[in-house]
Design a protein around this motif. Structure first.
Motif, PDB file in Angstrom:
ATOM      1  N   LEU A 215       0.877  -1.158   0.000  1.00 35.12           N
ATOM      2  CA  LEU A 215       0.000   0.000   0.000  1.00 35.12           C
ATOM      3  C   LEU A 215       0.918   1.211   0.000  1.00 35.12           C
ATOM      4  CD1 LEU A 215      -2.928   1.121   0.380  1.00 35.12           C
ATOM      5  CD2 LEU A 215      -2.426   1.151   2.827  1.00 35.12           C
ATOM      6  N   VAL A 216       0.785   2.072  -0.990  1.00 35.29           N
ATOM      7  CA  VAL A 216       1.660   3.233  -1.127  1.00 35.29           C
ATOM      8  C   VAL A 216       0.798   4.488  -1.025  1.00 35.29           C
ATOM      9  CG1 VAL A 216       3.295   4.419  -2.628  1.00 35.29           C
ATOM     10  CG2 VAL A 216       3.185   1.921  -2.655  1.00 35.29           C
ATOM     11  N   ILE A 217       1.185   5.387  -0.124  1.00 33.83           N
ATOM     12  CA  ILE A 217       0.469   6.641   0.046  1.00 33.83           C
ATOM     13  C   ILE A 217       1.327   7.744  -0.551  1.00 33.83           C
ATOM     14  CG2 ILE A 217      -0.538   8.251   1.703  1.00 33.83           C
ATOM     15  CD1 ILE A 217      -0.766   5.806   3.615  1.00 33.83           C
ATOM     16  N   LEU A 218       0.763   8.494  -1.497  1.00 39.17           N
ATOM     17  CA  LEU A 218       1.510   9.514  -2.219  1.00 39.17           C
ATOM     18  C   LEU A 218       0.954  10.905  -1.932  1.00 39.17           C
ATOM     19  CD1 LEU A 218       1.359   7.646  -5.622  1.00 39.17           C
ATOM     20  CD2 LEU A 218       3.351   7.768  -4.125  1.00 39.17           C
ATOM     21  N   LYS A 219       1.837  11.828  -1.590  1.00 39.46           N
ATOM     22  CA  LYS A 219       1.472  13.240  -1.506  1.00 39.46           C
ATOM     23  C   LYS A 219       1.787  13.818  -2.877  1.00 39.46           C
ATOM     24  CE  LYS A 219       2.754  17.559   0.757  1.00 39.46           C
ATOM     25  NZ  LYS A 219       3.712  18.164   1.714  1.00 39.46           N
ATOM     26  N   VAL A 220       0.785  14.393  -3.532  1.00 41.45           N
ATOM     27  CA  VAL A 220       0.912  14.822  -4.918  1.00 41.45           C
ATOM     28  C   VAL A 220       0.739  16.346  -5.017  1.00 41.45           C
ATOM     29  CG1 VAL A 220      -0.039  14.566  -7.249  1.00 41.45           C
ATOM     30  CG2 VAL A 220      -0.050  12.612  -5.673  1.00 41.45           C
TER      31      VAL A 220
ATOM     32  N   SER B  82      -1.999  -0.839  10.608  1.00 39.16           N
ATOM     33  CA  SER B  82      -0.745  -1.382  11.120  1.00 39.16           C
ATOM     34  C   SER B  82       0.401  -0.405  10.914  1.00 39.16           C
ATOM     35  CB  SER B  82      -0.424  -2.715  10.447  1.00 39.16           C
ATOM     36  OG  SER B  82      -1.404  -3.671  10.773  1.00 39.16           O
ATOM     37  N   ALA B  83       0.436   0.257   9.758  1.00 40.36           N
ATOM     38  CA  ALA B  83       1.482   1.245   9.496  1.00 40.36           C
ATOM     39  C   ALA B  83       1.399   2.402  10.487  1.00 40.36           C
ATOM     40  CB  ALA B  83       1.376   1.761   8.060  1.00 40.36           C
ATOM     41  N   ILE B  84       0.191   2.846  10.797  1.00 44.89           N
ATOM     42  CA  ILE B  84       0.014   3.915  11.784  1.00 44.89           C
ATOM     43  C   ILE B  84       0.511   3.453  13.148  1.00 44.89           C
ATOM     44  CG2 ILE B  84      -1.714   5.248  13.067  1.00 44.89           C
ATOM     45  CD1 ILE B  84      -3.333   5.334  10.395  1.00 44.89           C
ATOM     46  N   ASP B  85       0.140   2.238  13.553  1.00 49.08           N
ATOM     47  CA  ASP B  85       0.577   1.712  14.847  1.00 49.08           C
ATOM     48  C   ASP B  85       2.098   1.610  14.927  1.00 49.08           C
ATOM     49  OD1 ASP B  85      -2.050   1.525  15.675  1.00 49.08           O
ATOM     50  OD2 ASP B  85      -2.191  -0.650  15.365  1.00 49.08           O
ATOM     51  N   ILE B  86       2.736   1.148  13.853  1.00 51.67           N
ATOM     52  CA  ILE B  86       4.193   1.041  13.836  1.00 51.67           C
ATOM     53  C   ILE B  86       4.833   2.421  13.899  1.00 51.67           C
ATOM     54  CG2 ILE B  86       6.178   0.424  12.383  1.00 51.67           C
ATOM     55  CD1 ILE B  86       4.470  -2.013  11.449  1.00 51.67           C
ATOM     56  N   SER B  87       4.332   3.372  13.099  1.00 50.34           N
ATOM     57  CA  SER B  87       4.940   4.705  13.064  1.00 50.34           C
ATOM     58  C   SER B  87       4.773   5.439  14.386  1.00 50.34           C
ATOM     59  CB  SER B  87       4.381   5.537  11.909  1.00 50.34           C
ATOM     60  OG  SER B  87       3.048   5.895  12.166  1.00 50.34           O
ATOM     61  N   GLU B  88       3.724   5.118  15.139  1.00 51.22           N
ATOM     62  CA  GLU B  88       3.495   5.750  16.433  1.00 51.22           C
ATOM     63  C   GLU B  88       4.105   4.960  17.589  1.00 51.22           C
ATOM     64  OE1 GLU B  88      -0.738   6.423  16.536  1.00 51.22           O
ATOM     65  OE2 GLU B  88      -0.561   8.193  15.256  1.00 51.22           O
ATOM     66  N   GLY B  89       4.813   3.864  17.277  1.00 58.31           N
ATOM     67  CA  GLY B  89       5.509   3.095  18.300  1.00 58.31           C
ATOM     68  C   GLY B  89       4.638   2.165  19.124  1.00 58.31           C
TER      69      GLY B  89
ATOM     70  N   ASP C  47      -2.512  -5.339  -7.135  1.00 59.44           N
ATOM     71  CA  ASP C  47      -3.771  -5.841  -7.697  1.00 59.44           C
ATOM     72  C   ASP C  47      -4.528  -6.738  -6.724  1.00 59.44           C
ATOM     73  OD1 ASP C  47      -3.350  -4.506 -10.071  1.00 59.44           O
ATOM     74  OD2 ASP C  47      -2.487  -6.243 -11.091  1.00 59.44           O
ATOM     75  N   THR C  48      -3.812  -7.393  -5.811  1.00 62.07           N
ATOM     76  CA  THR C  48      -4.453  -8.334  -4.890  1.00 62.07           C
ATOM     77  C   THR C  48      -5.081  -7.660  -3.682  1.00 62.07           C
ATOM     78  OG1 THR C  48      -2.354  -8.651  -3.717  1.00 62.07           O
ATOM     79  CG2 THR C  48      -2.876 -10.191  -5.513  1.00 62.07           C
ATOM     80  N   ARG C  49      -4.889  -6.366  -3.541  1.00 63.94           N
ATOM     81  CA  ARG C  49      -5.394  -5.645  -2.377  1.00 63.94           C
ATOM     82  C   ARG C  49      -6.899  -5.469  -2.461  1.00 63.94           C
ATOM     83  NH1 ARG C  49      -6.193   0.277  -2.527  1.00 63.94           N
ATOM     84  NH2 ARG C  49      -7.300  -0.711  -4.202  1.00 63.94           N
ATOM     85  N   ASP C  50      -7.580  -5.739  -1.355  1.00 65.72           N
ATOM     86  CA  ASP C  50      -8.993  -5.407  -1.240  1.00 65.72           C
ATOM     87  C   ASP C  50      -9.130  -4.419  -0.089  1.00 65.72           C
ATOM     88  OD1 ASP C  50      -8.832  -6.911   1.112  1.00 65.72           O
ATOM     89  OD2 ASP C  50      -9.814  -8.658   0.231  1.00 65.72           O
ATOM     90  N   TRP C  51     -10.321  -3.950   0.179  1.00 62.46           N
ATOM     91  CA  TRP C  51     -10.483  -2.909   1.197  1.00 62.46           C
ATOM     92  C   TRP C  51     -10.109  -3.396   2.586  1.00 62.46           C
ATOM     93  CZ3 TRP C  51     -13.702  -3.127   5.400  1.00 62.46           C
ATOM     94  CH2 TRP C  51     -14.701  -4.106   5.389  1.00 62.46           C
ATOM     95  N   ILE C  52     -10.269  -4.694   2.842  1.00 60.58           N
ATOM     96  CA  ILE C  52      -9.896  -5.239   4.152  1.00 60.58           C
ATOM     97  C   ILE C  52      -8.384  -5.195   4.326  1.00 60.58           C
ATOM     98  CG2 ILE C  52      -9.891  -7.306   5.600  1.00 60.58           C
ATOM     99  CD1 ILE C  52     -12.605  -8.026   4.306  1.00 60.58           C
ATOM    100  N   ASN C  53      -7.646  -5.639   3.299  1.00 54.15           N
ATOM    101  CA  ASN C  53      -6.185  -5.573   3.361  1.00 54.15           C
ATOM    102  C   ASN C  53      -5.711  -4.126   3.450  1.00 54.15           C
ATOM    103  OD1 ASN C  53      -5.880  -8.336   3.252  1.00 54.15           O
ATOM    104  ND2 ASN C  53      -5.472  -8.389   1.064  1.00 54.15           N
ATOM    105  N   GLN C  54      -6.327  -3.245   2.681  1.00 53.40           N
ATOM    106  CA  GLN C  54      -5.927  -1.838   2.699  1.00 53.40           C
ATOM    107  C   GLN C  54      -6.099  -1.259   4.101  1.00 53.40           C
ATOM    108  OE1 GLN C  54      -7.139   0.796  -0.495  1.00 53.40           O
ATOM    109  NE2 GLN C  54      -7.523   2.430   0.960  1.00 53.40           N
ATOM    110  N   ALA C  55      -7.246  -1.498   4.716  1.00 48.47           N
ATOM    111  CA  ALA C  55      -7.500  -0.973   6.060  1.00 48.47           C
ATOM    112  C   ALA C  55      -6.514  -1.559   7.067  1.00 48.47           C
ATOM    113  CB  ALA C  55      -8.939  -1.274   6.475  1.00 48.47           C
ATOM    114  N   GLY C  56      -6.237  -2.845   6.957  1.00 49.23           N
ATOM    115  CA  GLY C  56      -5.300  -3.490   7.875  1.00 49.23           C
ATOM    116  C   GLY C  56      -3.882  -2.983   7.706  1.00 49.23           C
ATOM    117  N   LEU C  57      -3.426  -2.842   6.462  1.00 45.68           N
ATOM    118  CA  LEU C  57      -2.087  -2.320   6.212  1.00 45.68           C
ATOM    119  C   LEU C  57      -1.955  -0.892   6.718  1.00 45.68           C
ATOM    120  CD1 LEU C  57      -1.427  -3.676   2.602  1.00 45.68           C
ATOM    121  CD2 LEU C  57      -0.149  -4.300   4.664  1.00 45.68           C
ATOM    122  N   LEU C  58      -2.954  -0.082   6.459  1.00 43.83           N
ATOM    123  CA  LEU C  58      -2.928   1.316   6.889  1.00 43.83           C
ATOM    124  C   LEU C  58      -2.918   1.422   8.416  1.00 43.83           C
ATOM    125  CD1 LEU C  58      -2.919   4.272   6.112  1.00 43.83           C
ATOM    126  CD2 LEU C  58      -5.403   4.156   5.910  1.00 43.83           C
TER     127      LEU C  58
END
Length: 78
Positions: A29-34, A62-69, A49-60
Motif C-alpha cells: 500500500l503506497v500513500i503519495l502526496k501529490v 498497522s502502518a500507523i501503529d508502527i509509526s506511532e511506536g 492488484d491483490t489488495r482489497d479494502w480489508i487488506n488496505q484498512a489493515g495495512l494502513l
C-alpha cells in the motif's frame, strides 16, 4: 487521473523498506502526496492488484501503529 506504474517513481524518490534476507513481500500500500499543476496538494493511494479494502484498512492501521511506536515490525503474534 489515470492508473500508472510507480515503481520507478518510488526508486527516484529513494523509497526503501526494512526487509530481511528471505522476506517475501506479498502486498503493498503506497500513500503519495501529490503536488498538482494548479499548486494544490492531493493524496493518492496505490496498491497491488491483490489488495482489497480489508487488506488496505489493515495495512494502513498497522502502518500507523508502527509509526506511532505502538507495535514493532518484528513483534510476534502471541
Amino acid at each position: 487521473m489515470s492508473d500508472q506504474q510507480i515503481g520507478q517513481l518510488l526508486d527516484t524518490l529513494g523509497v526503501t523498506a526494512d526487509l530481511d534476507d528471505g522476506d517475501l513481500v506479498t502486498d503493498a500500500l503506497v500513500i503519495l502526496k501529490v503536488l498538482q499543476p494548479d499548486g494544490s496538494i492531493a493524496l493518492s493511494i496505490g496498491a497491488t492488484d491483490t489488495r482489497d479494502w480489508i487488506n488496505q484498512a489493515g495495512l494502513l492501521r498497522s502502518a500507523i501503529d508502527i509509526s506511532e511506536g505502538r507495535i514493532r515490525r518484528d513483534e510476534d503474534d502471541d
